[in-house]
Write a protein that holds these residues in place. Structure first.
Motif, PDB file in Angstrom:
ATOM      1  N   TRP A 424       0.413  -0.801   0.506  1.00 21.64           N
ATOM      2  CA  TRP A 424      -0.381  -0.060  -0.245  1.00 21.64           C
ATOM      3  C   TRP A 424       0.690   1.078  -0.175  1.00 21.64           C
ATOM      4  O   TRP A 424       1.958   1.198   0.551  1.00 21.64           O
ATOM      5  CB  TRP A 424      -0.446  -0.117   1.250  1.00 21.64           C
ATOM      6  CG  TRP A 424      -1.301  -1.017   1.251  1.00 21.64           C
ATOM      7  CD1 TRP A 424      -2.743  -0.879   0.812  1.00 21.64           C
ATOM      8  CD2 TRP A 424      -1.836  -2.973   1.669  1.00 21.64           C
ATOM      9  NE1 TRP A 424      -4.032  -2.571   0.876  1.00 21.64           N
ATOM     10  CE2 TRP A 424      -2.733  -3.190   1.946  1.00 21.64           C
ATOM     11  CE3 TRP A 424      -0.295  -2.858   2.571  1.00 21.64           C
ATOM     12  CZ2 TRP A 424      -3.446  -4.566   2.349  1.00 21.64           C
ATOM     13  CZ3 TRP A 424      -0.267  -4.333   2.822  1.00 21.64           C
ATOM     14  CH2 TRP A 424      -1.951  -4.703   2.315  1.00 21.64           C
ATOM     15  N   ASN A 475      -5.961  -1.235   6.309  1.00 18.32           N
ATOM     16  CA  ASN A 475      -7.201  -1.376   6.536  1.00 18.32           C
ATOM     17  C   ASN A 475      -8.484  -1.778   6.986  1.00 18.32           C
ATOM     18  O   ASN A 475      -9.474  -0.957   7.115  1.00 18.32           O
ATOM     19  CB  ASN A 475      -7.839  -2.252   5.111  1.00 18.32           C
ATOM     20  CG  ASN A 475      -8.073  -0.812   3.575  1.00 18.32           C
ATOM     21  OD1 ASN A 475      -8.166   0.167   3.550  1.00 18.32           O
ATOM     22  ND2 ASN A 475      -7.770  -2.180   2.829  1.00 18.32           N
ATOM     23  N   THR A 486     -11.084   2.866   2.380  1.00 19.47           N
ATOM     24  CA  THR A 486     -10.701   1.821   1.931  1.00 19.47           C
ATOM     25  C   THR A 486      -9.061   1.736   1.261  1.00 19.47           C
ATOM     26  O   THR A 486      -9.415   2.732   0.047  1.00 19.47           O
ATOM     27  CB  THR A 486     -11.377   1.843   1.561  1.00 19.47           C
ATOM     28  OG1 THR A 486     -12.903   0.878   2.465  1.00 19.47           O
ATOM     29  CG2 THR A 486     -10.701  -0.240   1.122  1.00 19.47           C
ATOM     30  N   LYS A 488      -6.765   0.843  -1.558  1.00 19.18           N
ATOM     31  CA  LYS A 488      -6.793  -0.268  -2.228  1.00 19.18           C
ATOM     32  C   LYS A 488      -5.089  -0.724  -2.885  1.00 19.18           C
ATOM     33  O   LYS A 488      -4.252   0.625  -2.400  1.00 19.18           O
ATOM     34  CB  LYS A 488      -6.619  -0.134  -3.909  1.00 19.18           C
ATOM     35  CG  LYS A 488      -8.351   0.520  -3.825  1.00 19.18           C
ATOM     36  CD  LYS A 488      -8.801   0.554  -4.906  1.00 19.18           C
ATOM     37  CE  LYS A 488     -10.543   0.876  -5.623  1.00 19.18           C
ATOM     38  NZ  LYS A 488     -10.925   1.660  -6.047  1.00 19.18           N
ATOM     39  N   HIS A 492      -2.594  -2.821  -7.843  1.00 25.00           N
ATOM     40  CA  HIS A 492      -3.622  -3.456  -7.926  1.00 25.00           C
ATOM     41  C   HIS A 492      -4.254  -2.400  -9.615  1.00 25.00           C
ATOM     42  O   HIS A 492      -4.164  -2.707 -10.250  1.00 25.00           O
ATOM     43  CB  HIS A 492      -4.861  -2.805  -7.087  1.00 25.00           C
ATOM     44  CG  HIS A 492      -5.953  -3.773  -8.014  1.00 25.00           C
ATOM     45  ND1 HIS A 492      -6.518  -4.849  -8.522  1.00 25.00           N
ATOM     46  CD2 HIS A 492      -7.338  -2.776  -8.748  1.00 25.00           C
ATOM     47  CE1 HIS A 492      -7.541  -4.099  -8.986  1.00 25.00           C
ATOM     48  NE2 HIS A 492      -8.118  -3.479  -8.701  1.00 25.00           N
ATOM     49  N   THR A 495      -3.201   3.018  -7.052  1.00 30.34           N
ATOM     50  CA  THR A 495      -4.745   4.087  -6.629  1.00 30.34           C
ATOM     51  C   THR A 495      -3.314   4.317  -4.911  1.00 30.34           C
ATOM     52  O   THR A 495      -2.844   3.283  -3.867  1.00 30.34           O
ATOM     53  CB  THR A 495      -5.777   3.683  -5.781  1.00 30.34           C
ATOM     54  OG1 THR A 495      -6.451   3.156  -7.077  1.00 30.34           O
ATOM     55  CG2 THR A 495      -6.082   4.076  -4.882  1.00 30.34           C
ATOM     56  N   THR A 511      -8.583   9.188  -2.088  1.00 30.91           N
ATOM     57  CA  THR A 511      -7.947   8.146  -2.984  1.00 30.91           C
ATOM     58  C   THR A 511      -6.964   9.186  -4.060  1.00 30.91           C
ATOM     59  O   THR A 511      -8.042  10.561  -4.432  1.00 30.91           O
ATOM     60  CB  THR A 511      -8.131   6.955  -3.409  1.00 30.91           C
ATOM     61  OG1 THR A 511      -9.134   7.551  -3.294  1.00 30.91           O
ATOM     62  CG2 THR A 511      -8.579   6.422  -1.446  1.00 30.91           C
TER      63      THR A 511
END
Length: 534
Positions: A424, A475, A486, A488, A492, A495, A511
């Motif tokens: 993250w 999270n 939230t 991400k 992925h 973000t 975000t």
């Protein structure tokens, strides 16, 4: 609720109250020594300060691998901050967060005998019988590998921010000339990357002893800021990304710093070794390392100070090298192979990381600036890098971006890519977003405290780190009032979480997508990493 409106004020007065609000704490028997900490009834935490985790690196142990601590009889009072390792300034800098500007605030001295760590636990007793123990966060301080100390960081604040769900450890390691002297002679007669080996030794100590403090050695997260974040990177790629047995499960980096990392016997490390040899009048010795080891500490510290100060503005001289055993190749090479220690990553950068390392009044052109910070660049690499920034503001603006992206931001993305779908990414964007400005949002008593003194923001920002420590994901909302959206996973869809505030002064956490132009520039820096030696 973990951080109520008045908790920030309580934490800010912690240091003043701590000496007045202490009680007896349990004695921890480590076998080689017994330590008794102190209880703070204001924060409901126990601190064990100045635990010796390795033998003093003196005499023949200068530039040697860390050794087991000596056996000490009796109960040691772990109630005062340890001596810090010898400090040095940044190259030709006067004031910036890499320098240890808080020395006057702390009653600690500088010493070679500095291999200590601090342990902070919840409550007034050690919970050794707790099933499985608590997750452990290990903080590695920054300071450009030349400054910094455990006494700057109050680990009790992390315990409180976790809602008493973690054990916190803050460690020290040899710095500057004492921790990162390189060269063929050091390889043959001592140990390279002594400062990193100290950290590794402390992580092994945690595996062996942290359960006595109520911690779970299988749930260790390592976290560092700046050179501490760079140190985390070094441990991620240590032993080619295959350290056995594993020493941590998760990694967190704040403003991760990756400077040029030469082979131990490259031209520049050997030049620096020669400067130390000549400065100690050991040039005629048949065994220069033994001669340097026998040098007076004041002579060595003067060299440590002056060699660092004499570097190009904002650059570092004594930094990790590729040693062939602990660090087997350049970090970007190991990362590109997908080999790494640890299972998951949380990485945070500030908006303008590089500014503090650039002379803001410089008239130097960007090509010349690039050539100075990367002396192995040829004209092709210099011109290629300069072309990416030529339309991005003044020469100073461009230099700021070059420093920020080449040494902080882009290496962070390389690390995120290596962790694939277990990582993250966040950005601390509170203006002016300079390097190290985020520290006060989780270490409330650090230097001047939080730059954004807002309890809701502090909850959101600090809980992201502690959730990672406890649950291996940012999270997990363990605190009511956490306004973070939230998360991400970065791989992925690129973000990121942005931690900012509105023009009216309200917290603004949202975000955002990673700038594709930035990623393109990072691709260039990665393609020339053999020349930047990263």
């Amino acid at each position: 609720m973990l951080i109520k409106a008045n908790l920030l004020a309580v934490l800010q007065t912690f240091l003043a109250l701590a000496t007045l609000a202490t009680a007896d704490a349990s004695i921890v028997n480590l076998g080689y020594a017994q330590y008794q900490g102190s209880v703070d009834t204001v924060t409901n935490t126990t601190s064990f300060l100045g635990i010796r985790y390795a033998a003093p690196p003196l005499g023949n142990l200068r530039w040697a691998a860390p050794q087991p601590p000596p056996t000490i009889s009796g109960v040691q009072q772990a109630t005062t901050q340890p001596n810090e390792c010898y400090q040095a300034p940044l190259g030709n800098a006067s004031t910036n967060p890499f320098e240890n500007s808080s020395l006057s605030k702390r009653a600690v001295g500088q010493s070679e005998d500095c291999l200590f760590l601090n342990v902070y636990t919840p409550g007034s007793v050690v919970v050794a019988s707790q099933s499985g123990g608590l997750p452990v966060v290990v903080y590695i301080h920054g300071g450009g590998y030349i400054s910094g100390a455990a006494s700057l960081y109050n680990g009790a604040e992390l315990v409180v921010e976790s809602n008493y769900g973690v054990i916190a450890v803050v460690l020290q390691y040899r710095l500057g000339l004492f921790g990162f002297l390189a060269g063929e002679a050091v390889k043959e007669g001592g140990a390279l990357n002594g400062g990193l080996l100290d950290q590794n030794y402390a992580l092994q100590w945690i595996q062996q002893y942290i359960s006595l403090f109520g911690g779970d050695p299988t749930k260790v997260t390592i976290w560092g800021q700046s050179a501490g974040g760079g140190s985390v990177l070094q441990h991620v790629v240590a032993h080619g990304g295959n350290t056995q047995p594993p020493l941590f499960r998760a990694a967190m980096t704040s403003s991760m710093f990756l400077s040029s990392q030469y082979n131990y016997n490259d031209r520049i490390p050997e030049i620096m070794y020669s400067m130390v040899v000549n400065g100690t009048n050991c040039g005629s010795s048949s065994d220069t390392l033994s001669c340097v080891r026998a040098a007076d500490i004041n002579t060595l510290q003067t060299l440590n100070y002056n060699i660092n100060l004499g570097g190009f503005y904002g650059t570092l001289t004594f930094v990790p090298v590729v040693d062939g055993s602990f660090i087997v190749e350049r970090p970007t090479v190991t990362l590109s192979k997908g080999r790494l220690n640890g299972n998951s990553l949380l990485a945070v950068v500030n908006t303008h990381e590089g500014n503090i390392l650039v002379d803001q009044s410089t008239t130097m052109g960007v090509p010349e600036f690039i050539g100075n910070i990367f002396p192995n660049f040829g004209s092709a690499q210099i011109n290629g890098a300069a072309a990416m920034y030529q339309n991005l503001g003044s020469n100073v603006d461009q230099a700021n971006l070059v420093m920020s992206e080449s040494m902080f931001v882009c290496p962070t993305y390389y690390l995120l890519e290596a962790f694939e779908k277990k990582a993250w990414k966040a950005e601390f964007a509170i203006s002016p977003g300079l390097h190290a400005m985020d520290i006060g949002e989780y270490f409330i008593s650090y230097l001047t405290g939080p730059v954004f003194d807002n309890s809701q923001f502090i909850t959101s920002f600090s809980n992201s780190f502690m959730a990672m420590v406890m649950f291996e994901t940012p999270n997990h909302r363990y605190t009511p009032g956490d306004i973070t959206p939230t998360w991400k996973k970065w791989r992925h869809d690129s973000t990121e979480m942005i931690f900012n505030k509105t023009s009216e002064g309200a917290p603004d956490v949202y975000t955002s997508q990673t700038d594709t132009d930035l990623l393109d520039r990072c691709t260039y820096w990665r393609n020339v990493s053999a020349y930047s030696v990263q």
